[in-house]
Design a protein around this motif. Structure first.
Motif, PDB file in Angstrom:
ATOM      1  N   HIS A 245      -1.749  32.395  86.413  1.00 41.31           N
ATOM      2  CA  HIS A 245      -2.254  31.187  85.768  1.00 41.31           C
ATOM      3  C   HIS A 245      -1.208  30.567  84.845  1.00 41.31           C
ATOM      4  O   HIS A 245      -1.186  29.348  84.647  1.00 41.31           O
ATOM      5  N   ALA A 246      -0.332  31.411  84.291  1.00 39.46           N
ATOM      6  CA  ALA A 246       0.716  30.888  83.408  1.00 39.46           C
ATOM      7  C   ALA A 246       1.696  29.995  84.157  1.00 39.46           C
ATOM      8  O   ALA A 246       2.344  29.126  83.559  1.00 39.46           O
ATOM      9  N   LEU A 247       1.805  30.196  85.474  1.00 37.01           N
ATOM     10  CA  LEU A 247       2.725  29.371  86.269  1.00 37.01           C
ATOM     11  C   LEU A 247       2.390  27.888  86.130  1.00 37.01           C
ATOM     12  O   LEU A 247       3.276  27.037  86.065  1.00 37.01           O
ATOM     13  N   LEU A 248       1.102  27.579  86.096  1.00 34.06           N
ATOM     14  CA  LEU A 248       0.698  26.181  85.975  1.00 34.06           C
ATOM     15  C   LEU A 248       1.016  25.641  84.580  1.00 34.06           C
ATOM     16  O   LEU A 248       1.272  24.444  84.420  1.00 34.06           O
ATOM     17  N   SER A 249       1.017  26.518  83.584  1.00 34.81           N
ATOM     18  CA  SER A 249       1.423  26.098  82.239  1.00 34.81           C
ATOM     19  C   SER A 249       2.900  25.736  82.218  1.00 34.81           C
ATOM     20  O   SER A 249       3.301  24.745  81.595  1.00 34.81           O
ATOM     21  N   SER A 255       6.628  19.046  83.148  1.00 32.21           N
ATOM     22  CA  SER A 255       6.243  17.645  83.307  1.00 32.21           C
ATOM     23  C   SER A 255       6.383  16.885  81.998  1.00 32.21           C
ATOM     24  O   SER A 255       6.938  15.778  81.942  1.00 32.21           O
ATOM     25  N   ILE A 256       5.903  17.486  80.911  1.00 33.22           N
ATOM     26  CA  ILE A 256       5.959  16.819  79.608  1.00 33.22           C
ATOM     27  C   ILE A 256       7.407  16.670  79.146  1.00 33.22           C
ATOM     28  O   ILE A 256       7.816  15.617  78.639  1.00 33.22           O
ATOM     29  N   ALA A 257       8.200  17.724  79.323  1.00 31.05           N
ATOM     30  CA  ALA A 257       9.617  17.656  78.934  1.00 31.05           C
ATOM     31  C   ALA A 257      10.334  16.561  79.712  1.00 31.05           C
ATOM     32  O   ALA A 257      11.168  15.826  79.162  1.00 31.05           O
ATOM     33  N   GLN A 292      11.565  30.689  99.755  1.00 34.13           N
ATOM     34  CA  GLN A 292      12.443  31.748 100.257  1.00 34.13           C
ATOM     35  C   GLN A 292      12.433  33.001  99.378  1.00 34.13           C
ATOM     36  O   GLN A 292      12.581  34.116  99.885  1.00 34.13           O
ATOM     37  N   PHE A 293      12.252  32.840  98.072  1.00 29.51           N
ATOM     38  CA  PHE A 293      12.333  33.975  97.143  1.00 29.51           C
ATOM     39  C   PHE A 293      11.106  33.987  96.220  1.00 29.51           C
ATOM     40  O   PHE A 293      11.206  33.686  95.027  1.00 29.51           O
ATOM     41  N   PRO A 294       9.936  34.306  96.773  1.00 21.76           N
ATOM     42  CA  PRO A 294       8.697  34.238  95.986  1.00 21.76           C
ATOM     43  C   PRO A 294       8.527  35.427  95.031  1.00 21.76           C
ATOM     44  O   PRO A 294       7.654  36.283  95.213  1.00 21.76           O
ATOM     45  N   THR A 295       9.391  35.489  94.024  1.00 20.52           N
ATOM     46  CA  THR A 295       9.293  36.511  92.989  1.00 20.52           C
ATOM     47  C   THR A 295       8.751  35.874  91.708  1.00 20.52           C
ATOM     48  O   THR A 295       8.833  34.643  91.544  1.00 20.52           O
ATOM     49  N   PRO A 296       8.201  36.664  90.788  1.00 16.78           N
ATOM     50  CA  PRO A 296       7.649  36.077  89.557  1.00 16.78           C
ATOM     51  C   PRO A 296       8.635  35.211  88.786  1.00 16.78           C
ATOM     52  O   PRO A 296       8.273  34.117  88.320  1.00 16.78           O
ATOM     53  N   ILE A 297       9.890  35.659  88.655  1.00 13.63           N
ATOM     54  CA  ILE A 297      10.849  34.886  87.881  1.00 13.63           C
ATOM     55  C   ILE A 297      11.210  33.579  88.584  1.00 13.63           C
ATOM     56  O   ILE A 297      11.314  32.519  87.953  1.00 13.63           O
ATOM     57  N   VAL A 298      11.362  33.631  89.915  1.00  2.27           N
ATOM     58  CA  VAL A 298      11.686  32.406  90.662  1.00  2.27           C
ATOM     59  C   VAL A 298      10.519  31.419  90.602  1.00  2.27           C
ATOM     60  O   VAL A 298      10.721  30.207  90.430  1.00  2.27           O
ATOM     61  N   GLY A 303       8.191  26.619  89.039  1.00  2.00           N
ATOM     62  CA  GLY A 303       7.042  25.845  88.562  1.00  2.00           C
ATOM     63  C   GLY A 303       7.451  24.847  87.498  1.00  2.00           C
ATOM     64  O   GLY A 303       7.046  23.679  87.535  1.00  2.00           O
ATOM     65  N   PHE A 304       8.270  25.297  86.540  1.00  2.00           N
ATOM     66  CA  PHE A 304       8.785  24.390  85.512  1.00  2.00           C
ATOM     67  C   PHE A 304       9.613  23.276  86.153  1.00  2.00           C
ATOM     68  O   PHE A 304       9.480  22.102  85.791  1.00  2.00           O
ATOM     69  N   SER A 305      10.461  23.637  87.121  1.00  2.00           N
ATOM     70  CA  SER A 305      11.358  22.659  87.751  1.00  2.00           C
ATOM     71  C   SER A 305      10.597  21.596  88.525  1.00  2.00           C
ATOM     72  O   SER A 305      10.923  20.409  88.456  1.00  2.00           O
TER      73      SER A 305
END
Length: 401
Positions: A245-249, A255-257, A292-298, A303-305
């Motif tokens: 759920h934090a991914l959407l945050s 988006s705001i930045a 291609q690299f579905p890891t938590p950090i990526v 998500g931010f990008s």
């Protein structure tokens, strides 16, 4: 002073619009009990917003060109008041659905009245002016969950959140009532000057199609992520519920930045079209990485990008560029462009919903394809811009009193 009242009023409407797009979802549990329905029933009511947009975008755009922007801005505000009153008074989801359609109609009227007004007021700074609408929407989306959270903690009636929005609308109507919108004669003079600045006229069968495609693809790129990123993180990357759920945050923060940074850069430092192409490419790279690299950090960085490069105002920049191509009839241009976006918000859940049942990883591949097509189309728009304008600058008339 009159122009300041107008500009403040237009932006405050988008604070309301940001709230209105999520307020039903934020009050879902309370509305479910009020209407004696299920979560799916409330979702049915929420879907009516898209129906309302699709129904009137083209018509409201055409009529705003003919009768001026003021009636449609005021009509949008009035429709929102009726929408909120109807939601609070509706005894079931079927009557509420009808009132929810009004929310989509209000959205359409505000868009086709507000975007052309700002583009005409600030022809040399139209990118920054329209991106700021996204900033006020983001403020609304941030603000209303806090209000609803306080009401919930205090065991207070959920309807106070909606009455608060109605109060803002009524105060803003008072602010806008005496404000002077650009006159039809001045707008026509500016539009004629903008069209004369083109080396060759834009072609609907080519340029219009490119912008319709971009309107659909730019909306689809970030809408798919907003709908499925949490589920993708849990199912494909094996993330826990809180982390997923934090991914959407992270997406929302991006988006705001982006809105803040883009509003500062556009027109002053970088041309809107340059940002449009660059952001579309960077969003593509981020989505490819998440596929291609579905890891938590990526996924966290991705998500931010995507929030930054796809959901932070690039769609608004696409509209301002389209208005430069077709300066006569900016209301209709807005209606056409955002109808394409509304079609994306309607069709993407249908396209991806069935796929999610069998291949969640494949959903990100769909977004890779969408983002790649968006980048190709943005390159096409850039090439056509050079043909139409070369190094010509946009003429500017002082419509701000």
């Amino acid at each position: 002073m009159q122009s300041k009242r107008l500009i403040l009023g237009l932006y405050l409407n988008y604070f309301v619009l940001g709230i209105s797009q999520i307020i039903l979802a934020q009050n879902m549990d309370a509305l479910r009990l009020h209407w004696h329905t299920t979560t799916a029933g409330v979702a049915f009511v929420i879907s009516a917003l898209g129906v309302g947009r699709l129904l009137v975008y083209l018509l409201s755009g055409f009529l705003s060109d003919r009768f001026g922007r003021r009636p449609f801005v005021m009509l949008g505000m009035g429709a929102f008041v009726v929408f909120y009153a109807g939601i609070l008074l509706s005894p079931n989801i079927y009557i509420a659905f009808g009132f929810s359609v009004l929310s989509g109609i209000a959205n359409s009227c505000l868009d086709t009245g507000t975007y052309p007004t700002l583009i005409d007021l600030f022809p040399q700074r139209d990118g920054a002016a329209t991106v700021m609408l996204k900033a006020f929407m983001s403020l609304g989306e941030l603000f209303i969950p806090l209000i609803i959270g306080l009401l919930t903690v205090g065991h207070l009636w959920y309807g106070w959140s909606m009455l608060f929005v109605v109060a803002v609308i009524l105060l803003n109507a008072f602010l806008l009532w005496g404000a002077d919108f650009p006159s039809q004669a001045a707008v026509k003079q500016l539009s004629a000057s903008e069209q004369a600045a083109q080396k060759t006229p834009a072609k609907w069968y080519l340029d219009g199609v490119l912008f319709v495609m971009y309107g659909y693809l730019s909306m689809a790129t970030f809408y798919l992520i907003a709908q499925w990123l949490t589920k993708y993180g849990a199912s494909v990357a094996g993330m826990g519920s809180l982390a997923a759920h934090a991914l959407l945050s992270y997406y929302s923060i991006g988006s705001i930045a982006s809105v803040i940074l883009t509003a500062v850069m556009v027109n002053r430092l970088v041309k809107p079209l340059t940002i449009q192409v660059g952001y579309t490419f960077m969003a593509l790279l981020a989505i490819v990485a998440m596929w291609q690299f579905p890891t938590p950090i990526v996924l966290s960085i991705g998500g931010f990008s995507v929030g930054f490069f796809a959901a932070g105002g690039v769609m608004q920049l696409g509209l301002t560029t389209m208005a430069k191509f077709f300066p006569i009839g900016k209301g209709l241009v807005t209606g056409i462009f955002y109808t394409a976006g509304a079609l994306a918000s309607f069709s993407i859940p249908l396209i991806t919903g069935a796929l999610a049942q069998t291949n969640m990883h494949g959903i990100m591949l769909v977004d890779v394809i969408i983002a790649a097509l968006g980048f190709i189309v943005s390159i096409g728009i850039s090439l056509r811009y050079r043909v139409l304008f070369g190094k010509a600058t946009t003429p500017e008339l002082n419509l701000v009193k």
